[in-house]
Write a protein that holds these residues in place. Structure first.
Motif, PDB file in Angstrom:
ATOM      1  N   GLY A  60       0.816  -1.205   0.000  1.00 43.67           N
ATOM      2  CA  GLY A  60       0.000   0.000   0.000  1.00 43.67           C
ATOM      3  C   GLY A  60       0.853   1.259   0.000  1.00 43.67           C
ATOM      4  O   GLY A  60       2.081   1.214  -0.130  1.00 43.67           O
ATOM      5  N   PHE A  61       0.194   2.373   0.170  1.00 41.16           N
ATOM      6  CA  PHE A  61       0.869   3.667   0.204  1.00 41.16           C
ATOM      7  C   PHE A  61       1.102   4.087   1.657  1.00 41.16           C
ATOM      8  O   PHE A  61       0.442   3.603   2.571  1.00 41.16           O
ATOM      9  N   VAL A  69       0.721   6.668   4.573  1.00 36.09           N
ATOM     10  CA  VAL A  69      -0.139   7.783   4.982  1.00 36.09           C
ATOM     11  C   VAL A  69       0.270   8.220   6.382  1.00 36.09           C
ATOM     12  O   VAL A  69       1.047   7.536   7.061  1.00 36.09           O
ATOM     13  N   LYS A  84      -3.379  11.194   3.166  1.00 36.08           N
ATOM     14  CA  LYS A  84      -2.300  11.180   2.196  1.00 36.08           C
ATOM     15  C   LYS A  84      -1.264  12.219   2.581  1.00 36.08           C
ATOM     16  O   LYS A  84      -1.606  13.317   3.027  1.00 36.08           O
ATOM     17  N   ASP A 132      -2.553   0.328   3.310  1.00 34.13           N
ATOM     18  CA  ASP A 132      -1.783   1.564   3.480  1.00 34.13           C
ATOM     19  C   ASP A 132      -1.101   1.556   4.843  1.00 34.13           C
ATOM     20  O   ASP A 132      -1.665   1.082   5.833  1.00 34.13           O
TER      21      ASP A 132
END
Length: 942
Positions: free
Chosen positions: A609-610, A612, A618, A653
């Motif tokens: 995932g990204f 955060v 974000k 994430d």
């Protein structure tokens, strides 16, 4: 006078410091690995073993790494190190993506700042500046990745701008030319007006955008009688595309109605008495938008009547738009918004183009690369869809005004919706028909091959399969051409007479050889005759100057890295990148390999995932919530960052902020202290002291059982890439089973027992096993700390924890029966320690050694188990009495352990000055009156 017995107690001693000092120690360890040639040593020691190849998805060489890049590289390193310690040969060749628009854009910005144009600079000179820019950032990023502890072939990485790599990319493109998959066609592509180039889906991101909406009348000129005198109403969010309108789409099976306007609100553009045709389900919305306050339905259910039988006039007829506009059935027409009619501009939409192609509609080229209407466009020549800065131009307003003046505008409004933007310039894109080079998804069954290949790949998490499958199933042909300068050129010659690309193996071979020797610059600096040879007249051919989509570059890395480096293999065992790469690198690699080799270049794909912030937002500079990996390393050390990665579920994430990093640092501190205690308690340990498991007390054999369980968990966690489960199991074992239980109980034996005692030999033997296992299991994650620990006990110039494999743990150490017994005993201990904790809080005792509790046990089987061990030792008391029964009402009970009651009572006797136990026997030895029997034997007899 009291004798000081401190010197007779075997206190832990180790140079492994409590304070980690990672910020200073880690760079020194990296230098040591370089001196040792750790990567080369690994290849030598693993030679001939089963290979495990994780192919590195190339990061882009245009800036410092960010926290997401650090996450990616750390995950790859944990995988490679763990696979190596599982006994495999796991070479890792890092690489970089070096071509493309972001780098070119930076060089252009430099020119613009100096008041120069890149077009005034020779292309070879411009490309050299791009190359130097990429080379600089490769050096920066290499140092940053190395500082993270990432091990690999850093002295020989792969670069897409290496001459041999560029030659291979050219060769791969020419394979599509020769198999018929590459063609040139004019169809709408996503176009960046700011950057003046076509973009692929992978280069696009979607943001909210406010568009001008218009409802427009198209007067019916022929068709069913029921439509005579009426106007079909379309709705669009792109007024600027109206000059390119060549048709109208409807849903043939939908309910359409003819409406007569009987009343309008003030300011409405509708006219009383006019007839409008719209979709029945959307009638209310259209009436409201147009300010129509009264109406009559003159006819309904007209869908089948309208499609293929109706022709309308363009709303600007008589002003250069005098063609017919047919109404056609389109399966993409929905009843969600609008009017139920979609205006068709084949030049500016994928659905529009396909419907137009099906029915022979023209595809006019009206908008130039700079987003301006061409000079021959009636009414709107020179008007801009977007200004060079990406802001809305004057085309929308000009078209709207012209249609309104002509009487075609029924209503206008605004709509906020998701809209494609360039991920580089962040400016909105337009769809624009322009000649481009495409790889066909149907020629050679490329789509079918790719869909079949997807099901032959292991996707982790499994949902990744469905995501990329749906993308491949619905994707259009791959537009691979870019109108830029920095990249690998599409090295084709097009016959000026036939408009067909030249397919000649000899010409292709000369092109590939030239690029291999001089780089892709050779295409721009050489005369065409160099490649065409004597067989062709250069005047008869157009030399293509477009460059390849950079996703084709990176999608070809399997060809010039996996296939051409001896230490690697094709296909790779694993590709690992962020989940966005289902439409990026995973996607382009799949299509490139399936198009040239018939299968995917990877056996497995893992996505993460990204990153955060702690609130799940974000990361962005405007929010001020970004965390740079360099700052984390400077403050805490890379091992803290690596621990954050390993203890996070990367399939989702990943959250990070300062509080989260503090929590990870606290886990690290506990793990380090566990290891430090193990090492300190092993001071002076030799092989002669080792005790076989069968000769150990039960408690120590229970630890070996847990070691065997953990060995299985760690191996499975590393093999299935579920590091967070494995590492949290390791953390729980160190903190819960060892520090809070086993060490707590056995520290008395370590400190005070005679060196020859079975109990002390057993625990030290277990600690030696624990050291070997813990350092190995944690090494793929805490690569610096475990190296420091290993070298502390195993100093030597050739030593490294990373040359080891995970220790072999005997299967016979697993003892479920013993484990079940000790689970019950730990529950029983929980009640005793709970009772003593209250006594401490009430200050009736200072430590548990001042107590001799009475433990009442109602369960006969539990009582029998407790009687098989020295429960006073487990409870860390100077004595303990086990009694059958429920116990008195006032006794302490624990709600989670039924049938056990504890009466805390003080121990009787005197305190041993050496071990601190309170025993009646203290004072019975004239030579050492302050010692108990055990301590007297150790002191008096050694």
């Amino acid at each position: 006078m009291t004798t000081d017995y401190k010197a007779t107690v075997f206190l832990p001693a180790t140079p492994f410091e409590m304070r980690a000092g990672l910020v200073k120690k880690e760079p020194a360890l990296i230098e040591r690995w370089d001196r040792l040639d750790l990567y080369g040593r690994l290849r030598a020691t693993r030679k001939g073993r089963e290979k495990f190849v994780l192919h590195d998805g190339p990061p882009y060489a245009n800036g410092n790494i960010h926290i997401g890049t650090a996450l990616n590289k750390i995950l790859k390193d944990v995988i490679n190190r763990s696979q190596s310690m599982l006994g495999k040969d796991a070479p890792y060749v890092p690489g970089w993506d070096c071509h493309g628009l972001p780098i070119e854009w930076k060089i252009e910005e430099k020119y613009r700042a100096a008041g120069k144009s890149k077009d005034a600079v020779p292309v070879a000179e411009f490309r050299q500046e791009c190359r130097a820019f990429a080379d600089h950032w490769i050096g920066v990023q290499k140092a940053e990745f190395r500082r993270l502890g990432v091990e690999g072939d850093w002295s020989n990485p792969y670069l897409t701008m290496d001459f041999k790599a560029e030659a291979k990319i050219v060769d791969e493109c020419l394979k599509f030319l020769m198999n018929g998959g590459l063609y040139r066609g004019a169809k709408p592509v996503m176009w960046s007006v700011v950057e003046e180039t076509a973009l692929a889906e992978a280069e696009v991101e979607y943001h909210d955008h406010t568009s001008t909406t218009i409802h427009v009348r198209f007067p019916v000129v022929s068709g069913p009688d029921v439509l005579k005198g009426a106007s079909i109403v379309i709705w669009t969010t792109t007024p600027w595309t109206m000059p390119a309108n060549r048709g109208i789409a409807c849903a043939a099976d939908a309910d359409y109605v003819r409406v007569k306007v009987t009343e309008v609100a003030e300011g409405s553009r509708a006219k009383v008495g006019e007839a409008l045709v719209v979709a029945g389900p959307l009638l209310t919305d259209v009436l409201k938008a147009a300010g129509i306050t009264g109406h009559e339905i003159e006819a309904g259910f007209l869908g089948g009547e309208i499609a293929f039988k109706t022709v309308c006039a363009h709303p600007l007829r008589g002003q250069g738009y005098d063609f017919d506009v047919p109404v056609l059935a389109g399966d993409f027409v929905t009843m969600d918004t609008g009017t139920g009619f979609v205006h068709i501009a084949p030049s500016h939409g994928a659905d529009d183009f396909e419907l137009g192609r099906k029915h022979g509609l023209p595809v006019p080229e009206l908008v130039g690369p700079n987003g301006a209407y061409l000079d021959d466009v009636p009414l709107f020549a020179g008007k801009k869809v977007l200004w060079p800065n990406g802001k809305e131009g004057n085309a929308n307003s000009s078209v709207l005004a012209a249609i309104d003046e002509a009487g075609g505008l029924l209503a206008q409004g605004k709509l906020v919706h998701s809209y494609p933007h360039s991920w580089r310039s962040k400016a909105p894109l337009i769809f624009r028909a322009t000649p481009q080079w495409f790889i066909s998804m149907t020629t050679n069954d490329l789509r079918d091959k790719a869909l079949t290949a997807i099901d032959q790949v292991q996707w982790v998490p499994a949902a990744g399969r469905n995501r990329i499958h749906s993308m491949i199933a619905s994707r259009p042909d791959w537009v691979i051409s870019r109108q830029r300068a920095w990249g690998v050129p599409i090295t084709l010659f097009v016959d000026r007479k036939t408009n067909e690309p030249l397919r000649d193996p000899a010409v292709n071979a000369r092109i590939v050889e030239a690029v291999a020797q001089e780089g892709a610059d050779a295409w721009f600096t050489s005369a065409p005759s160099r490649f065409l040879g004597d067989a062709y007249d250069p005047e008869g051919f157009e030399q293509v100057m477009d460059i390849l989509d950079v996703w084709f570059d990176s999608g070809s890395t399997h060809a010039f890295v996996l296939e051409e480096r001896e230490e690697l293999k094709w296909p790779a065992d694993l590709y690992l990148e962020g989940s966005d790469q289902h439409r990026g690198w995973f996607h382009s690699s799949l299509l490139e390999a399936c198009g040239t080799r018939g299968r995917a270049p990877y056996e497995g794909v893992v996505t993460h995932g990204f990153v955060v912030d702690g609130q799940g937002r974000k990361m962005s500079k405007s929010l001020g919530n970004t965390i740079a990996p360099q700052n984390v390393i400077d403050q805490n050390g890379a091992d803290i960052l690596r621990l954050w990665v390993a203890t996070s579920d990367f399939s989702e994430d990943l959250k990070i902020d300062n509080d989260i990093l503090k929590a990870k640092a606290e886990i690290y501190r506990k793990l380090r202290n566990t290891l430090r205690y193990v090492m300190g308690s092993l001071d002076g340990f030799t092989e002669a002291e080792q005790l076989a498991p069968e000769d150990m007390p039960e408690l120590d054999r229970w630890v070996l059982h847990r070691v065997a369980e953990l060995d299985k968990a760690m191996r499975e966690g590393y093999q299935t890439y579920e590091f967070h489960r494995a590492f949290m199991a390791l953390t729980d074992f160190c903190i819960g089973d060892l520090s809070a239980f086993y060490f707590d109980i056995r520290k008395d034996a370590i400190y005070c027992d005679a060196p020859s005692s079975i109990r002390r030999r057993a625990v030290r033997s277990v600690l030696d096993i624990l050291f070997n296992c813990l350092t190995a299991w944690a090494a793929p994650v805490l690569c610096f700390t475990m190296e420091e620990a290993w070298l502390t006990r195993n100093p030597g110039d050739e030593e490294s924890i990373h040359l080891r494999e995970f220790p072999t743990v005997p299967a016979e150490w697993l003892d479920p029966t013993l484990a079940a017994k000790w689970t019950r005993l730990r529950d029983l201990r929980l009640v005793v320690t709970g009772a003593l904790e209250i006594e401490r809080q009430e200050k009736r005792i200072g430590s548990s050694l001042q107590a001799r509790p009475v433990v009442h046990i109602a369960d006969e089987s539990l009582l029998a188990l407790a009687q098989t061990v020295d429960f006073a030792e487990l409870a860390i008391t100077s004595g303990l009495d086990l009694v059958a029964g429920e116990g008195p009402a006032e006794a302490f009970r624990h709600e989670e352990v039924k049938g056990v009651a504890v009466e805390p009572r003080p121990a009787t006797g005197e305190k041993c000055v050496r071990c601190w136990m309170v025993l009646p026997e203290v004072g019975s030895h004239a030579d050492h009156p302050g010692l108990c029997h055990r301590c007297h034997d150790v002191v008096a007899h050694g």
